[in-house]
Structures are given as C-alpha cells and as structure tokens.
Design a protein around this motif. Structure first.
Motif, short mmCIF file in Angstrom:
data_model
loop_
_atom_site.label_atom_id
_atom_site.label_comp_id
_atom_site.label_asym_id
_atom_site.label_seq_id
_atom_site.Cartn_x
_atom_site.Cartn_y
_atom_site.Cartn_z
N GLY A 83 -6.31 -1.79 -13.05
CA GLY A 83 -6.04 -2.05 -11.64
C GLY A 83 -7.21 -1.73 -10.75
N VAL A 133 -1.46 -2.56 -12.85
CA VAL A 133 -0.54 -3.31 -13.70
C VAL A 133 -0.63 -2.77 -15.12
CG1 VAL A 133 -2.28 -5.15 -14.03
CG2 VAL A 133 0.12 -5.61 -14.50
N ILE A 193 4.08 -3.68 -12.26
CA ILE A 193 3.06 -3.66 -11.21
C ILE A 193 3.42 -2.64 -10.14
CG2 ILE A 193 1.98 -4.99 -9.36
CD1 ILE A 193 2.25 -7.47 -11.10
N TYR A 246 2.06 -1.36 -6.23
CA TYR A 246 1.20 -1.58 -5.07
C TYR A 246 1.31 -0.40 -4.12
CZ TYR A 246 0.93 -6.57 -6.29
OH TYR A 246 0.71 -7.76 -6.93
N SER A 294 -3.20 -9.45 -10.69
CA SER A 294 -2.80 -10.16 -11.90
C SER A 294 -3.73 -9.76 -13.04
CB SER A 294 -2.84 -11.67 -11.67
OG SER A 294 -4.14 -12.09 -11.29
#
Length: 124
Positions: free
Chosen positions: A34, A50, A56, A58, A69
């Motif tokens: 990440g 991720v 995932i 954030y 991604s």
C-alpha cells in the motif's frame, strides 16, 4: 525486496494523479502492500493498504477520493487519487510487507520494504 514507485507531481485542487509501485527481488511473496504519506512537520501516516486476499483499508481522510488496487501476479500496487486537496500534499511512500522464502520454509521471515518516496503537491 525493492520497491520502485512512480507518478506524483503538481496538480491543482480537484485534480487527479496516479501513483504506481512495483516490487522486485528474489524468492519473495507480498502480504500487505500500500501507500503511506508524510507531510512537512507531520508523522508518516497510512493512506491505503490492500492485503494479498484483497481486503482494503483507507484512511478516513481519503475515503471516497482515493482508490488502491493491486496486481498480485505483477507484484504491483496503484493509488488513484481523485478530487485532490491541498492537505493531500505530501511525500508518498510505497510500502510492502513480504515473506522472504528461504530454501527451507522453516527459515522464511517477514520483511517491511519502502519505496523511495514521490512528492505530490496540490495547489489551491
């Protein structure tokens, strides 16, 4: 494991940028991958991460604007940043936690790796 990041630059508020990162090395597999960032006079903070399985995370400050991604086959991760704000200005670092595989699995070990950092500047 070596991480090579690219992307970043200068953009006006509301604009978009994309960061990409590719891992290379021998006998490794990546677990988490990440991005972190560090603004002037601030602590380094996690932006997005991720897992190998696709979970995932954030940071609250980027939810709805950034998309991370990952391509496990290519050992790469991309951070798409939309609707950028001046407070997103920072040096962004690619991060990977990987398992280094020894000739015998009992000697495998985990390692954290960091990219060289790429500057993102958002003007108001």
């Amino acid at each position: 494991v070596q991480l090579q990041a690219s992307g970043g630059g200068l953009v006006q508020a509301g604009g978009s940028l994309s960061l990409s990162c590719v891992a290379s090395g021998m006998r490794f597999s990546i677990n988490d991958m990440g991005w972190y960032r560090q603004a002037p006079d601030k602590e380094r903070e996690l932006v997005a991460r991720v897992t190998r399985g696709g979970s995932i995370y954030y940071a609250d400050s980027v939810k709805g604007r950034f998309t991370v991604s990952r391509d496990n086959a290519e050992n790469s991760v991309i951070l798409q940043m939309n609707n950028l704000k001046p407070e997103d200005t920072a040096v962004y670092y690619c991060y990977a936690e990987s398992t280094i595989h020894a000739l015998s699995p009992k000697y495998d070990y985990n390692r954290d790796s960091w990219g060289q950092g790429t500057l993102v500047t958002v003007s108001s």
